[in-house]
Design a protein around this motif. Sequence first.
Motif, short mmCIF file in Angstrom:
data_model
loop_
_atom_site.label_atom_id
_atom_site.label_comp_id
_atom_site.label_asym_id
_atom_site.label_seq_id
_atom_site.Cartn_x
_atom_site.Cartn_y
_atom_site.Cartn_z
N VAL A 8 0.83 -1.20 0.00
CA VAL A 8 0.00 0.00 0.00
C VAL A 8 0.87 1.25 0.00
O VAL A 8 0.61 2.22 -0.74
N MET A 9 1.92 1.25 0.81
CA MET A 9 2.81 2.40 0.87
C MET A 9 3.51 2.63 -0.45
O MET A 9 3.70 3.78 -0.88
N SER A 14 4.13 6.08 -5.11
CA SER A 14 4.12 6.26 -6.57
C SER A 14 3.10 7.32 -6.99
O SER A 14 3.35 8.08 -7.93
N ALA A 15 1.97 7.38 -6.28
CA ALA A 15 0.97 8.41 -6.59
C ALA A 15 1.53 9.80 -6.30
O ALA A 15 1.38 10.72 -7.11
N VAL A 56 -7.81 1.33 -10.14
CA VAL A 56 -8.52 0.44 -9.22
C VAL A 56 -9.22 -0.67 -9.99
O VAL A 56 -9.12 -1.86 -9.65
N LEU A 57 -9.94 -0.32 -11.04
CA LEU A 57 -10.70 -1.32 -11.80
C LEU A 57 -9.77 -2.33 -12.47
O LEU A 57 -10.01 -3.55 -12.41
N ALA A 288 -0.69 -2.55 -4.75
CA ALA A 288 -0.04 -1.24 -4.85
C ALA A 288 -0.74 -0.34 -5.85
O ALA A 288 -0.88 0.87 -5.61
N THR A 289 -1.21 -0.89 -6.97
CA THR A 289 -1.86 -0.02 -7.95
C THR A 289 -3.26 0.39 -7.50
O THR A 289 -3.73 1.47 -7.85
N VAL A 290 -3.92 -0.45 -6.72
CA VAL A 290 -5.20 -0.04 -6.15
C VAL A 290 -4.96 1.12 -5.17
O VAL A 290 -5.72 2.10 -5.15
N ALA A 291 -3.88 1.01 -4.38
CA ALA A 291 -3.53 2.11 -3.48
C ALA A 291 -3.15 3.36 -4.26
O ALA A 291 -3.47 4.49 -3.87
#
Length: 414
Positions: A8-9, A14-15, A56-57, A288-291
Amino acid sequence: MGVRVRAVMAGLVSAVVGYASSFTVVLAGLRAVGATPGQAASGLFALCCGIGAAAVLLGLRYRMPISIAWSTPGAALLVATGPVPGGFPAAVGAFIVCAGLIVLAGLSPWPARAIAAIPRPIAGAMLAGVILSLCTAPVRAVVDIPLLAVPVVLTWAVLQRYLRQWAVPGALVAAVVAIAVHGPGNGLSGAALRPSVELTTPTLNPSVVVSIAIPLFLVTMAAQNVPGMAVMATYGYVPPLRPVLVATGLASAAAAPFGGHAVNLAAITAALTAGPDTHPDPGRRWIATVALGAGQLTLGLGAGLAMALVLLSPPVLVTAVAGLALLSALGSSLAGAVTEPEGREAAVVTFVVTASGTTILGIGAAFWGLIAGGLTALLLHRRRPWEQQPSSTAEAGAERPAGRVAGMPADQQS
């Protein structure tokens, strides 16, 4: 639980890195083609929403770390294009056409084949010509406003040496500090703390479609989607390209009426979510990409504040930070353009025409650079039919079946 928190971190980092590294480019691009401050902030917010929804999708659907981003080279293209006939509504119409082309590329194989047919040196030279003016902005800023620009450039240089992924965000922080010290004391007091949402009714102008939609589609595919696929292949993933293109094209179409220009696969930040540091199990890195998607949605809420910060800055300082963010892209584009002797002349012609910024018949320089380079390649390097070589492996890659994780090691994948 600790491993999941680490994933998640990684997505949240990355965001932040993706947003802080290039939001100034996005705002500068939208403003260049006629957006008001409110419309530009709305476009930034719409892009964050599109990125968040698509990430997310796709992450939940395919259980792969499919990172999504906005088209930074596309935003640089908008800066190079400048004001267009019909103003921002015409630019929004071109954004919608570009989104339609991305969806079409996902539904039909021929657009991907057409992109693959463009020689790599010409594609790299066009991108380099588009972003050159932005990359020279730090030099102009140091000369024009040294008290503000020198700390920004020094911060970037030091972090580039010791903590590369934070170099541009660090430069942005240095710019904020410089503005706070030398700017008006209450400059941000009136900034909107809620997201700006402004709907722009699109118009279709043929010259703007040719100037923006087609080059935007080309640079988004060549400089974002194709490298994004390559980065994921490096870590052993083979994403389903066509569904990804359809999803990002639809996200782009949804964001366009609110000012967003293009959503696509991430190229640079993809390495932050797909690598082994994210999660020891490759099948769990999609977390990670959902986060990342959730992080982008959260960052989008501050689009109005970001726009207020940009308005407080001298324009050359904003473009200087954007130029620092694009230096690595300029280097890789130039390297791809001139590394191979064959096609070098065509690449140089493409670069010179694109970098000139010349508008002919209301059509921007990026399109003419592509045309000039293509004609030069045909004139100087035309081969007999029996001497033709396969143009690219991209077409074969586009037809490769999708899988959760590729079966062979990354260093053995073509």
